[in-house]
Design an enzyme around this catalytic site. Structure first.
Site, short mmCIF file in Angstrom:
data_model
loop_
_atom_site.label_atom_id
_atom_site.label_comp_id
_atom_site.label_asym_id
_atom_site.label_seq_id
_atom_site.Cartn_x
_atom_site.Cartn_y
_atom_site.Cartn_z
N HIS A 23 0.85 -1.20 0.00
CA HIS A 23 0.00 0.00 0.00
C HIS A 23 0.89 1.25 0.00
CE1 HIS A 23 -3.73 -2.21 1.80
NE2 HIS A 23 -3.66 -2.34 0.49
N HIS A 79 -11.45 -9.16 -6.35
CA HIS A 79 -11.10 -7.84 -5.83
C HIS A 79 -10.32 -7.11 -6.90
CE1 HIS A 79 -10.00 -4.65 -3.26
NE2 HIS A 79 -9.02 -5.21 -2.57
N GLU A 81 -8.38 -4.37 -6.54
CA GLU A 81 -7.15 -3.70 -6.12
C GLU A 81 -5.98 -4.25 -6.93
OE1 GLU A 81 -5.18 -2.18 -1.92
OE2 GLU A 81 -6.63 -3.82 -1.92
N ASP A 83 -3.00 -5.23 -6.66
CA ASP A 83 -2.18 -6.40 -6.33
C ASP A 83 -2.89 -7.70 -6.72
OD1 ASP A 83 -3.83 -5.36 -4.18
OD2 ASP A 83 -3.15 -7.06 -2.98
N HIS A 145 -11.81 -5.55 2.12
CA HIS A 145 -11.78 -4.25 2.76
C HIS A 145 -12.04 -3.10 1.77
CE1 HIS A 145 -7.46 -3.15 1.59
NE2 HIS A 145 -7.65 -4.36 1.11
N ASP A 164 -9.04 -11.05 0.33
CA ASP A 164 -8.12 -10.53 1.34
C ASP A 164 -8.41 -11.07 2.74
OD1 ASP A 164 -6.29 -9.04 -0.11
OD2 ASP A 164 -7.55 -7.27 -0.17
N TYR A 192 -2.06 -8.32 10.08
CA TYR A 192 -2.88 -8.04 8.90
C TYR A 192 -4.27 -7.56 9.33
CZ TYR A 192 -4.64 -8.99 4.14
OH TYR A 192 -5.19 -8.89 2.88
N HIS A 225 -3.48 -13.59 -0.25
CA HIS A 225 -2.09 -13.39 0.17
C HIS A 225 -1.73 -14.43 1.21
CE1 HIS A 225 -1.89 -9.50 -1.82
NE2 HIS A 225 -2.96 -9.09 -1.17
#
Length: 396
Positions: A23, A79, A81, A83, A145, A164, A192, A225
Site C-alpha cells: 500500500h 477484488h 485492487e 495487487d 476491505h 483478502d 494483517y 495473500h
C-alpha cells in the site's frame, strides 16, 4: 512456479520474497508476501484473480505453460485492487473476450484502474456458475476491505477463495498453514487484521455469520495473500470473530517520541508504576520514531490501555507520533482506555494535543495526562511512577 492443490485446482500465483512495504509505504512486510491466483480445471476452466502489475508479463508467460490461454472460459475478479488485478491487462491482450465475473463495484473499480470495457459479468451474493462437476457460489464482501470485494466458494471441492480475508503478507513456498512456523503465521495474521481490517470489524462479524449461515462445508480456505488454510481451516475464522469483537489481551502499551530522552524516561517511570499495580499485565514500550509503525499498531490493537507521549516542538508534537496518531484515528479502536504524557521546555502543548487526538480517535481518555518541564529529576520521576499506578487502577 505453480503447484497442484488437488486434481482440480492449481496455484498459479507469485511469491514476492523481496517485498518490504505494501500500500505504498503504509504497511510493512518483513516476511514478504504472495499474490495468490488459482486455476480451476473442470468441464469449464476458471481463473481466480491474477498478480501485482510488476509481475504481469512473468505471470502470463508462466500461465501459458499451465494452459492454452484460449481454454480459459471464465475469469473471476474477487477484488479489483491492483495487487490482485495487476496482470489482468496483460492477460486480456491475449484473450480479450473472456468474461470477467465480479461485483457491480468491481466493474467500476476495474474500469477506473484500466479504462477498458471488457466483457464484465456482474454477480451478487448467492449467484452461481456451473462449471461441470463443481459449482461456483459468489458472496459479496463489501468493505472487506474495499467496496468491490467478494469471495468465491467452490461447491463440490468445498473450498472458499476468501480474497483478502484470512490472508497474511507472508512469503513461504511451504504454502500450507500446517507446514509453516505457527508463531510467524499467527503474528502475520493478527498484524494483517489489526492494520487493515480493524475499522470494518462489525462488518467482519456480520459477513462471517452470513457465510456460515449458508451451511457450506469448508475443507480449505484459499486467500489472496500468504498461506492456504487446509489443517482445521475454520481456526482462522474463529480468530477473526475473536479479533472483531474488540479483542484485548492483558496488555498496556506506551508509545512515545522523544527529543532528548526526557519523554522516554517518563515512559519508563510510568511503566514501572503500572507494573507495580498490575504485575500480571504485559507492559510494552515503543519509541515510534525507531519502531515499525505497523508492529506498534498491532500492539495497540492487542492492548486494554494505551499511553501516548511526545516532547513539545514548535507548539506541536513530534512528526512520527503525529503520523501514528493519524493511523490510530483511522483504525477506530474500541474499548480502550488512554492518557497522554510528555516533556517540554517552554510552551508545553504536546499533552493537550495528544489528548485531543485521542478524543478525536474515540478512545476513552481517563484524565488530563502528565507533563514534565525539562529533564525530569528524581522527584518528577516519582510523580511519573505514581501517575502510572493511578492509571493502572482503571484496569483493576
Amino acid at each position: 512456479m505453480s503447484f497442484k492443490i488437488n486434481d482440480t485446482i492449481t496455484w498459479v500465483g507469485k511469491i514476492d520474497w523481496e517485498l518490504r512495504s505494501f500500500h505504498g509505504e503504509e504497511y510493512s512486510t518483513h516476511k514478504g508476501s504472495s499474490y495468490n491466483s488459482y486455476l480451476i480445471k473442470d468441464e469449464k476452466t476458471v481463473l481466480i484473480d491474477t498478480v501485482w502489475k510488476p509481475f504481469a508479463k512473468e505471470y502470463v508467460e508462466a500461465l501459458k505453460k499451465e494452459i492454452d490461454l484460449k481454454d480459459i472460459d471464465y475469469i473471476i475478479a474477487n477484488h479489483a485492487e491492483i495487487d490482485h488485478s495487476g496482470a489482468l491487462e496483460e492477460l486480456m491482450k491475449e484473450i480479450p473476450d473472456t468474461p470477467i465475473y465480479c461485483t457491480k463495484n468491481g466493474i467500476t473499480s476495474l474500469k477506473g484502474h484500466f479504462h477498458k470495457d471488457w466483457n464484465f459479468v456482474e454477480v451478487k451474493t448467492g449467484d452461481t456458475l456451473d462449471i461441470g462437476k463443481n459449482q461456483l457460489i459468489f458472496i459479496e464482501a463489501r468493505m472487506l476491505h474495499w467496496p468491490d470485494s467478494m469471495m468465491t466458494y467452490l461447491k463440490g471441492e468445498d473450498i472458499l477463495f476468501s480474497n483478502d480475508a484470512f490472508g497474511q503478507h507472508y512469503a513461504s513456498e511451504l504454502m500450507y498453514n500446517d507446514l509453516v512456523d505457527q508463531g510467524e503465521l499467527y503474528q502475520e495474521s493478527i498484524k494483517y487484521y489489526a492494520n487493515i481490517l480493524t475499522p470494518f470489524s462489525p462488518l467482519v462479524t456480520k459477513k462471517i455469520h452470513e457465510v456460515l449461515d449458508f451451511n457450506l462445508p469448508i475443507n480449505m480456505i484459499c486467500p489472496s495473500h500468504g498461506i492456504i488454510w487446509r489443517d482445521n481451516p475454520v481456526q482462522v475464522v474463529e480468530n477473526y470473530l475473536k479479533w472483531a469483537n474488540n479483542y484485548q489481551e492483558k496488555q498496556i502499551t506506551l508509545i512515545y517520541e522523544t527529543m532528548w530522552d526526557a519523554t522516554k524516561r517518563m515512559a519508563e517511570a510510568i511503566a514501572e508504576g503500572i507494573k507495580a499495580v498490575l504485575p500480571d499485565y504485559n507492559i510494552k514500550l515503543y519509541n515510534v520514531a525507531k519502531s515499525d509503525k505497523n508492529d506498534v499498531i498491532t500492539e495497540v490493537f492487542k492492548s486494554q490501555g494505551v499511553l501516548v507521549g511526545s516532547s513539545t516542538i514548535n507548539n506541536g508534537i513530534l512528526s512520527s507520533m503525529a503520523s501514528l496518531m493519524e493511523m490510530i484515528k483511522g483504525l477506530q479502536f474500541k474499548d480502550k482506555k488512554s492518557a497522554a504524557f510528555g516533556s517540554y521546555g517552554w510552551s508545553g502543548q504536546s499533552v493537550d494535543i495528544l489528548t485531543q487526538l485521542l478524543e478525536a480517535s474515540k478512545i476513552e481518555v481517563i484524565d488530563k495526562g502528565i507533563k514534565v518541564l525539562w529533564n525530569p529529576d528524581e522527584e518528577h520521576m516519582e510523580k511519573c511512577r505514581a501517575y502510572g499506578k493511578e492509571f493502572a487502577k482503571a484496569f483493576k
